[in-house]
Scaffold this active site. Structure first.
Site, short mmCIF file in Angstrom:
data_model
loop_
_atom_site.label_atom_id
_atom_site.label_comp_id
_atom_site.label_asym_id
_atom_site.label_seq_id
_atom_site.Cartn_x
_atom_site.Cartn_y
_atom_site.Cartn_z
N ASP A 82 -3.63 6.31 -0.18
CA ASP A 82 -4.23 6.82 -1.42
C ASP A 82 -5.65 7.33 -1.15
O ASP A 82 -6.04 8.41 -1.60
CB ASP A 82 -4.20 5.76 -2.55
CG ASP A 82 -4.54 4.36 -2.07
OD1 ASP A 82 -4.55 4.13 -0.84
OD2 ASP A 82 -4.80 3.49 -2.91
N LYS A 99 -0.06 2.15 4.15
CA LYS A 99 -0.46 1.34 2.99
C LYS A 99 -0.27 -0.13 3.40
O LYS A 99 0.42 -0.91 2.75
CB LYS A 99 0.41 1.73 1.79
CG LYS A 99 0.04 1.09 0.48
CD LYS A 99 -1.07 1.80 -0.25
CE LYS A 99 -1.51 1.01 -1.46
NZ LYS A 99 -2.71 1.55 -2.11
N ASP A 111 5.85 13.36 4.02
CA ASP A 111 6.43 14.40 3.17
C ASP A 111 5.41 14.81 2.10
O ASP A 111 5.14 15.99 1.89
CB ASP A 111 7.69 13.82 2.51
CG ASP A 111 8.39 14.84 1.65
OD1 ASP A 111 8.40 16.03 2.02
OD2 ASP A 111 8.93 14.46 0.59
N TYR A 123 13.24 7.24 3.24
CA TYR A 123 14.09 8.42 3.43
C TYR A 123 15.43 8.09 4.10
O TYR A 123 16.28 8.95 4.21
CB TYR A 123 13.37 9.43 4.30
CG TYR A 123 12.80 10.59 3.53
CD1 TYR A 123 11.64 10.42 2.79
CD2 TYR A 123 13.39 11.84 3.55
CE1 TYR A 123 11.09 11.46 2.09
CE2 TYR A 123 12.85 12.89 2.85
CZ TYR A 123 11.71 12.70 2.12
OH TYR A 123 11.17 13.74 1.43
#
Ligand code: NAD
Length: 361
Positions: free
Chosen positions: A225, A191, A249, A124
C-alpha cells in the site's frame, strides 16, 4: 539467422494490433517465419475450445510466441486462457517495463520503471471454493478447527499459495534482469506485516537472494500500500520492482498509468526455455474492428521479443522508430493526441505504416 515464432492474434482489437506488430517487426529485416495459431473466442467457434492443444505445442516447439489479448469472462465462464498459458508453459516471470516516451501524455516528466511479477501462484492460482457448496462448508469447518478462527458460513474461499522455490526464482530473475540491463536497484513489494506466512515467506526469499547480489545491485523492500503511494508521489526513487502475482498485476497497471496508459505498455512472460510476449492491455472490445486501437504496446512487446531473440540492433531500431513517431505526434492514434477527439488521429494500421517509414529511413 531465421527464427520461427508463434503468433496468436487474440480477441477484440487483438488481430489489428498483432498485424501491425508483425508488419513492423518484419520491416526490421529480421528473418521470421510466423506460425499463426488461434486461441480465444475464434477458437471456440472453430475448434470448440478456447485453447486448442496445437497452440501450446506450437509455442513449445518454437520457444518464442507473441500474442494479442484474449478475453476472460468476469465472474463466470471459462478460466483465463492467459493465466492457463502462463502456468502450463511455466512462464514464471512477467516482465513489464514502464517507460515514458516523449510525446506521451502523463502527469510526470520522467518514468522508467520495470515491474517483475511472479506469474504462477498466489491468489491467481485459481484455487477457489464457491459460497454455500458442501466442499466449502467442509473446508470452512476444517480451517476453523485448525486455526481456531471463525469464518462466516456464507463465505467463498480462495487459497494463496506462495512457495520458497517460486519466490526465489522470480527475485533471482529480477536481479539478473537488473544486472544485465544496468539497473541500480531492486525493490521487493509485499504485505508481510499482515500476511506473515505467505508474504513473509516471499520477503525472506527476496532477502536471501538479494544477499547473492550484494555490492552489485541495491535491494530494499516496501509494503504494497505504501508502495502505491510512493509510486504516485515519487516514482523517480524506484527502478526494478519484484512482486508476487496479484500485487504485480495491480501495480503493473498503476505503473503503466504513470507512463501514459495501456496504449504504450508492453509485456513479456518468460520461463526457462520459452517466452510469450504480449501487451499489458486487454481486448478493448469497444474498439474491435474499428482500426482505432494504439498498436504501440504490441509493437513494443515485439521489441522485447527481438531483444530476447538476440536481435538487439533490430530491437533498438524498432523502439526508436516507435518513439520518433510518438514524439512527432502526427501519425498517432486518438489516445496519443492531446484531445482524444482530434480528427487528425490516424488508425492502427496507419500508425504502423508511419513506424515502418521511420524504420526504413
Ligand atoms: P482493456 O485493456 O481491454 O481496455 C480498457 C480500456 O483501455 C479500453 O476501453 C480503452 O479505452 C483502453 N485501451 C486498451 N488498449 C488500448 C489500445 N491498444 N489503444 C487504445 N486504447 C486502449 O481492459 P478491459 O476492458 O478490462 O478488458 C477487456 C477484456 O480483455 C477482458 O475480457 C479481459 O479479461 C481481457 N484482458 C486480456 C488480457 C490479456 O490477454 N493478457 C489482459 C487484460 C485484459
Amino acid at each position: 539467422m531465421s527464427h520461427r515464432v508463434t503468433l496468436i492474434p487474440g480477441d477484440g482489437i487483438g488481430r489489428e494490433v498483432s498485424l501491425a506488430a508483425r508488419r513492423c517487426i518484419d520491416a526490421t529485416g529480421v528473418d521470421i517465419e510466423w506460425e499463426e495459431q488461434i486461441a480465444g473466442k475464434e477458437a471456440i467457434a472453430r475448434f470448440g475450445t478456447v485453447l486448442p492443444e496445437g497452440v501450446l505445442d506450437s509455442i513449445r516447439k518454437n520457444k518464442v510466441a507473441i500474442k494479442g489479448p484474449i478475453i476472460t469472462p468476469v465472474g463466470k465462464g471459462f478460466r483465463s486462457v492467459n493465466v492457463r498459458m502462463r502456468v502450463l508453459l511455466d512462464l514464471y516471470a512477467c516482465l513489464r517495463p514502464c517507460k515514458l516516451y516523449d510525446g506521451v501524455k502523463s502527469r510526470y516528466s520522467h518514468i522508467d520503471l520495470v515491474v517483475v511479477r511472479e506469474n504462477t501462484e498466489d491468489l491467481y492460482a485459481g484455487i477457489e471454493f464457491a459460497k454455500g457448496v458442501e466442499k466449502t462448508k467442509e473446508m470452512i469447518g476444517y480451517i476453523e478447527s485448525l486455526s481456531g478462527l471463525h469464518i462466516k458460513e456464507d463465505s467463498a474461499l480462495g487459497i494463496k499459495p506462495i512457495s520458497v522455490s517460486a519466490s526465489k526464482r522470480i527475485v533471482k530473475f529480477a536481479f539478473d534482469y537488473a544486472l544485465k540491463n544496468k539497473r541500480r536497484k531492486v525493490t521487493a513489494v509485499h504485505k508481510a506485516n499482515i500476511m506473515k506466512e505467505t508474504d513473509g515467506l516471499f520477503l525472506d526469499a527476496a532477502r536471501d537472494v538479494a544477499g547473492e547480489y550484494k555490492g552489485r545491485v541495491e535491494f530494499e523492500d516496501r509494503i504494497v500500500d505504501n508502495m502505491c503511494m510512493q509510486l504516485v508521489q515519487k516514482p523517480e526513487l524506484y527502478d526494478v520492482l519484484v512482486l508476487p502475482n496479484l500485487y504485480g498485476d495491480i501495480l503493473s497497471d498503476l505503473c503503466a498509468g504513470l507512463a501514459g496508459g495501456l496504449g504504450v505498455a508492453p509485456g513479456a512472460n518468460i520461463g526457462d526455455d520459452v517466452a510469450l510476449f504480449e501487451a499489458v492491455h486487454g481486448s478493448a472490445p469497444k474498439y474491435a474492428g474499428l482500426n482505432k486501437a494504439n498498436p504501440s504496446a504490441m509493437i513494443l512487446s515485439g521489441v522485447l521479443m527481438l531483444k530476447y531473440m538476440g536481435e538487439d540492433s533490430a530491437a533498438h531500431r524498432l523502439e526508436k522508430a516507435v518513439s520518433d513517431v510518438i514524439k512527432e505526434g502526427k501519425q498517432v492514434t486518438y489516445d496519443l493526441k492531446p484531445d482524444r477527439n482530434d480528427p487528425t488521429a490516424v488508425g492502427t494500421s496507419q500508425m504502423a505504416d508511419a513506424i515502418i517509414v521511420k524504420l526504413k529511413n
